[in-house]
Design a protein around this motif. Structure first.
Motif, PDB file in Angstrom:
ATOM      1  N   TYR A   8       0.883  -1.173   0.000  1.00  8.91           N
ATOM      2  CA  TYR A   8       0.000   0.000   0.000  1.00  8.91           C
ATOM      3  C   TYR A   8       0.914   1.215   0.000  1.00  8.91           C
ATOM      4  CZ  TYR A   8      -3.584   3.323   1.782  1.00  8.91           C
ATOM      5  OH  TYR A   8      -4.438   4.385   1.964  1.00  8.91           O
ATOM      6  N   ASP A  68      -0.843  -7.609  -5.767  1.00  8.35           N
ATOM      7  CA  ASP A  68      -1.674  -7.072  -4.686  1.00  8.35           C
ATOM      8  C   ASP A  68      -1.074  -5.751  -4.222  1.00  8.35           C
ATOM      9  OD1 ASP A  68      -3.438  -9.321  -4.637  1.00  8.35           O
ATOM     10  OD2 ASP A  68      -1.866 -10.441  -3.610  1.00  8.35           O
ATOM     11  N   LYS A  69      -1.380  -4.699  -4.944  1.00  4.23           N
ATOM     12  CA  LYS A  69      -0.795  -3.402  -4.621  1.00  4.23           C
ATOM     13  C   LYS A  69      -1.842  -2.319  -4.788  1.00  4.23           C
ATOM     14  CE  LYS A  69       1.324  -3.121  -9.252  1.00  4.23           C
ATOM     15  NZ  LYS A  69       2.601  -2.980  -9.998  1.00  4.23           N
ATOM     16  N   TRP A  70      -1.710  -1.317  -3.926  1.00  6.42           N
ATOM     17  CA  TRP A  70      -2.655  -0.198  -3.913  1.00  6.42           C
ATOM     18  C   TRP A  70      -1.877   1.107  -3.840  1.00  6.42           C
ATOM     19  CZ3 TRP A  70      -3.572  -4.939  -2.013  1.00  6.42           C
ATOM     20  CH2 TRP A  70      -4.807  -5.544  -2.342  1.00  6.42           C
ATOM     21  N   ARG A  96      -2.436   5.398  -3.228  1.00  3.71           N
ATOM     22  CA  ARG A  96      -3.269   6.566  -2.931  1.00  3.71           C
ATOM     23  C   ARG A  96      -2.421   7.810  -3.161  1.00  3.71           C
ATOM     24  NH1 ARG A  96      -4.114   9.398   1.615  1.00  3.71           N
ATOM     25  NH2 ARG A  96      -3.271   7.778   2.979  1.00  3.71           N
ATOM     26  N   PHE A 124      -5.566  -2.399   5.691  1.00  2.60           N
ATOM     27  CA  PHE A 124      -4.615  -3.109   4.833  1.00  2.60           C
ATOM     28  C   PHE A 124      -3.794  -4.108   5.653  1.00  2.60           C
ATOM     29  CE2 PHE A 124      -0.137  -3.119   3.283  1.00  2.60           C
ATOM     30  CZ  PHE A 124      -0.322  -3.816   2.095  1.00  2.60           C
ATOM     31  N   TRP A 156     -10.795  -5.571   2.212  1.00  3.75           N
ATOM     32  CA  TRP A 156      -9.770  -4.668   1.698  1.00  3.75           C
ATOM     33  C   TRP A 156      -9.598  -4.789   0.192  1.00  3.75           C
ATOM     34  CZ3 TRP A 156      -7.199  -0.393   2.528  1.00  3.75           C
ATOM     35  CH2 TRP A 156      -6.116  -0.109   1.707  1.00  3.75           C
ATOM     36  N   GLU A 157      -9.677  -6.005  -0.337  1.00  3.73           N
ATOM     37  CA  GLU A 157      -9.425  -6.204  -1.767  1.00  3.73           C
ATOM     38  C   GLU A 157     -10.401  -5.431  -2.643  1.00  3.73           C
ATOM     39  OE1 GLU A 157      -7.926 -10.059   0.152  1.00  3.73           O
ATOM     40  OE2 GLU A 157      -9.518  -8.590   0.472  1.00  3.73           O
ATOM     41  N   THR A 213     -11.055  -2.369  -2.222  1.00  2.48           N
ATOM     42  CA  THR A 213     -10.554  -0.997  -2.298  1.00  2.48           C
ATOM     43  C   THR A 213     -10.032  -0.720  -3.709  1.00  2.48           C
ATOM     44  OG1 THR A 213      -9.869  -1.109   0.024  1.00  2.48           O
ATOM     45  CG2 THR A 213      -8.898   0.645  -1.321  1.00  2.48           C
ATOM     46  N   ARG A 219      -7.757   0.031  -6.681  1.00  2.00           N
ATOM     47  CA  ARG A 219      -6.300  -0.111  -6.733  1.00  2.00           C
ATOM     48  C   ARG A 219      -5.599   1.242  -6.710  1.00  2.00           C
ATOM     49  NH1 ARG A 219      -4.157  -5.266  -7.095  1.00  2.00           N
ATOM     50  NH2 ARG A 219      -5.859  -6.670  -6.513  1.00  2.00           N
ATOM     51  N   ARG A 266      -6.422   5.410  -5.829  1.00  2.00           N
ATOM     52  CA  ARG A 266      -7.282   6.514  -5.418  1.00  2.00           C
ATOM     53  C   ARG A 266      -6.447   7.774  -5.512  1.00  2.00           C
ATOM     54  NH1 ARG A 266      -8.680   4.448   0.397  1.00  2.00           N
ATOM     55  NH2 ARG A 266      -6.703   3.383   0.032  1.00  2.00           N
ATOM     56  N   SER A 323      -8.048   1.926 -11.914  1.00  2.00           N
ATOM     57  CA  SER A 323      -7.664   0.524 -11.809  1.00  2.00           C
ATOM     58  C   SER A 323      -6.167   0.298 -11.861  1.00  2.00           C
ATOM     59  CB  SER A 323      -8.331  -0.286 -12.924  1.00  2.00           C
ATOM     60  OG  SER A 323      -7.901   0.174 -14.201  1.00  2.00           O
TER      61      SER A 323
END
Length: 598
Positions: A321, A345-347, A349, A371, A383-384, A386, A388, A390, A407
């Motif tokens: 994250y 699996d990465k996000w 913000r 997270f 959480w998934e 959320t 990818r 924001r 995305s």
């Protein structure tokens, strides 16, 4: 000896000490973990200023505002401390929500026998908990008063407890939500033995061992994450790239640097060492510290030493994250890790707030916990689902849009459009320019400006790049700085309430050769292996990476592109002489590539 107080030494000790070999148990599957730099790298280490109990170290205060302080050192004293629920450590800080047990100055013995020290926080009487580790160069000593540490307005001190060291997760929050927090003084920091490393594989190897040590302690459930901002975010990439078996997630904030040479000290091939020098020389400690800024003076080209400080993000496959922001200088590389890290699996913000304000804002801390709860506790908390990505879309002179979902990053629906420079009119054209023309300016003090007026609202979100055709009259090299700004109909530069007003990039002409393996169409990356100086009258292409942005231009507003010999007065050390000549049109189709989102 490179200076009065600097020495060429191995990371294991002073000159004359035997080199420590890389350590890896045969057949263990563990990567080689070096404990020293090769002597051939000619690395500079400098004696730190003396460490005194009760003393803090700070940046000089700006006029009319408090300066930034990294923390006060409280001395070396291995012991257990119980902080009772309800304790308020400072008048402005948050009272503790539970009883917290702290083991202070716990020794971790590294592969070469060096001992480093950590503080361990957990809810009193509990064990078998997931661990969050912070790894930074300042001081782990607590308590620290955030009203003293952070400049006024950077964050609200009532958000944190006083148990948070600079840029670390707050044990006052995390321990009371079922986590052990381990704050480590790495090699050479405070009373930790050895000499301090500035990134690189030795520092990462130490982090690897500290993670595996933590996972084996009786208070651990065997799952470790890393969390923290700025320097404490940057190290996460390099440590994670070594794949410690018990590191299950990372949550970096404000990762300014993943490549010390390209992102900071020699960005664009132009020396930019002042901030790094100031930061390192502000610190206190018992031993020596690595000083890459000095090494850069002797070794200004890419070599094995600088390559060692590039995080191999293709090896990072654990959940991540990442939080970052847009920026011209310090924040310019904060978003790059997202498209480079291999993890599925990465996000991401993208925030418009200041680094520390965003890190400690309560709603964001809750987001980090969702997270980490998912991957360290195995909670099925959704959480998934959320998004990818924001992001904040900035509207200087208007109103920003926050938490715009996407995305991926760069955005999958990006349409890259070229705006062609026309020196004859000082404009940017949507089509190639037929007639050749040129513009020139004094290489030290002048500028060339190109503008485009939008006839409809347009969003530019992502990475820009600039192709120039340049000549340097009266010199064999030149430093080129570019900025992209938004202006109103009156020609005035517009900025957001947070102070964001431009993006940009830079390049030394002799360092124009690209690294084909690292470059992408939207992001040129330069090799920096060999200077190619210009001959008299020679015209050469420059491909200049421009830091990503996310801005909207309204109909009637203008994009202003400025090319200059120095756009960052006092920050970098450009070397210019003569006149810069920009060629456009005809066989010299110079253009600004824009990431348009319809």
């Amino acid at each position: 000896m490179h200076s009065k107080r600097s020495f060429m030494v191995l990371a294991a000790g002073l000159a004359g000490a035997a080199a420590v070999a890389a350590h890896a148990a045969p057949g263990s599957g563990r990567p080689e973990l070096p404990a020293a730099y090769p002597q051939a790298w000619d690395v500079t280490f400098t004696q730190r200023a003396s460490l005194r109990t009760g003393e803090g170290f700070c940046q000089p205060a700006a006029s009319g505002a408090s300066g930034l302080c990294y923390g006060k050192y409280h001395g070396f004293d291995p012991k257990k401390i119980i902080y009772a629920k309800g304790t308020r450590l400072f008048a402005s800080t948050l009272p503790l929500a539970c009883d917290i047990e702290m083991d202070q100055d716990v020794a971790i013995t590294l592969r070469d026998g060096v001992k480093i020290y950590a503080d361990v926080f957990r809810p009193a009487g509990q064990d078998r908990l997931p661990t969050i580790m912070a790894w930074g160069p300042y001081t782990k000593s607590v308590p620290q008063d955030p009203a003293w540490v952070y400049p006024k307005g950077m964050l609200d001190p009532s958000w944190i407890s006083g148990l948070a060291a600079f840029e670390t997760p707050d044990p006052g929050y995390w321990s009371c939500h079922g986590y052990t927090v381990v704050n480590v003084d790495p090699r050479g920091v405070d009373m930790s033995e050895g000499n301090m490393q500035s990134f690189g594989r030795v520092n990462a190897a130490d982090g690897y061992e500290a993670i595996e040590w933590a996972a084996g302690q009786p208070w651990s459930n065997g799952k470790v994450a890393m969390h923290g901002s700025s320097w404490l975010g940057m190290v996460q990439y390099q440590i994670a790239a070594l794949r410690p078996p018990h590191l299950v997630a990372i949550a970096p904030i404000g990762v300014h640097i993943s490549d010390l040479y390209r992102d900071r000290l020699m960005k664009g091939g132009i020396p930019n060492t002042r901030l790094n020098t100031f930061l390192l020389r502000s610190m206190r400690g018992s031993n020596l510290y690595e000083e890459p800024s000095v090494t850069a003076q002797r070794h200004p080209l890419m070599n094995a030493y600088w390559e060692d400080k590039i995080a191999d993000m293709s090896r990072i496959e654990i959940p991540m994250y990442l939080v970052g922001s847009y920026g011209l200088e310090i924040a310019a590389a904060e978003l790059d890790g997202f498209h480079r890290v291999a993890s599925r699996d990465k996000w991401l913000r993208i925030t418009e707030k200041g680094l520390w304000n965003d890190q400690y804002t309560p709603e964001n801390v809750e987001d980090y916990r969702r997270f980490l709860d998912r991957y360290l506790k195995g909670l099925d908390n959704g959480w998934e689902r959320t998004p990818r990505v924001r992001m904040t879309v900035l509207d200087p002179g208007g109103r920003n849009q926050r938490h715009v979902p996407a995305s991926d990053w760069p955005l999958p629906d990006t349409r890259y459009r070229k705006a062609y420079l026309d020196a004859a009119t000082g404009t940017l054209s949507p089509r190639p320019v037929g007639a050749a023309s040129s513009a020139s300016y004094d290489a030290r003090t002048g500028t060339a400006v190109f503008v485009h007026r939008f006839d409809r609202d347009t969003r530019l979100i992502g990475y820009l790049k600039l192709r120039l055709w340049v000549e340097v009259a009266g010199a064999d090299d030149g430093d080129f700085f570019v900025t992209v700004q938004k202006t109103g109909a009156d020609g005035k530069v517009l900025e957001t309430a947070e102070g964001y007003k431009e993006t940009g990039g830079r390049l030394r002409a002799s360092m124009r050769a690209l690294d084909a393996g690292r470059s992408k169409d939207f992001m040129p990356v330069h090799a920096f292996r060999k200077p190619e100086r210009l001959r008299a009258g020679q015209v050469v292409p420059l491909d200049i990476a421009i830091a990503p942005t996310g801005m909207v231009w309204r109909a009637g507003q203008e994009l202003r592109l400025t090319v200059a010999g120095d756009a960052l007065k006092g920050v970098t050390a450009p070397s210019n002489a003569g006149r810069h000549v920009l060629h456009t049109g005809g066989k010299y189709q110079a253009y600004l590539q824009l990431p348009v989102i319809d």
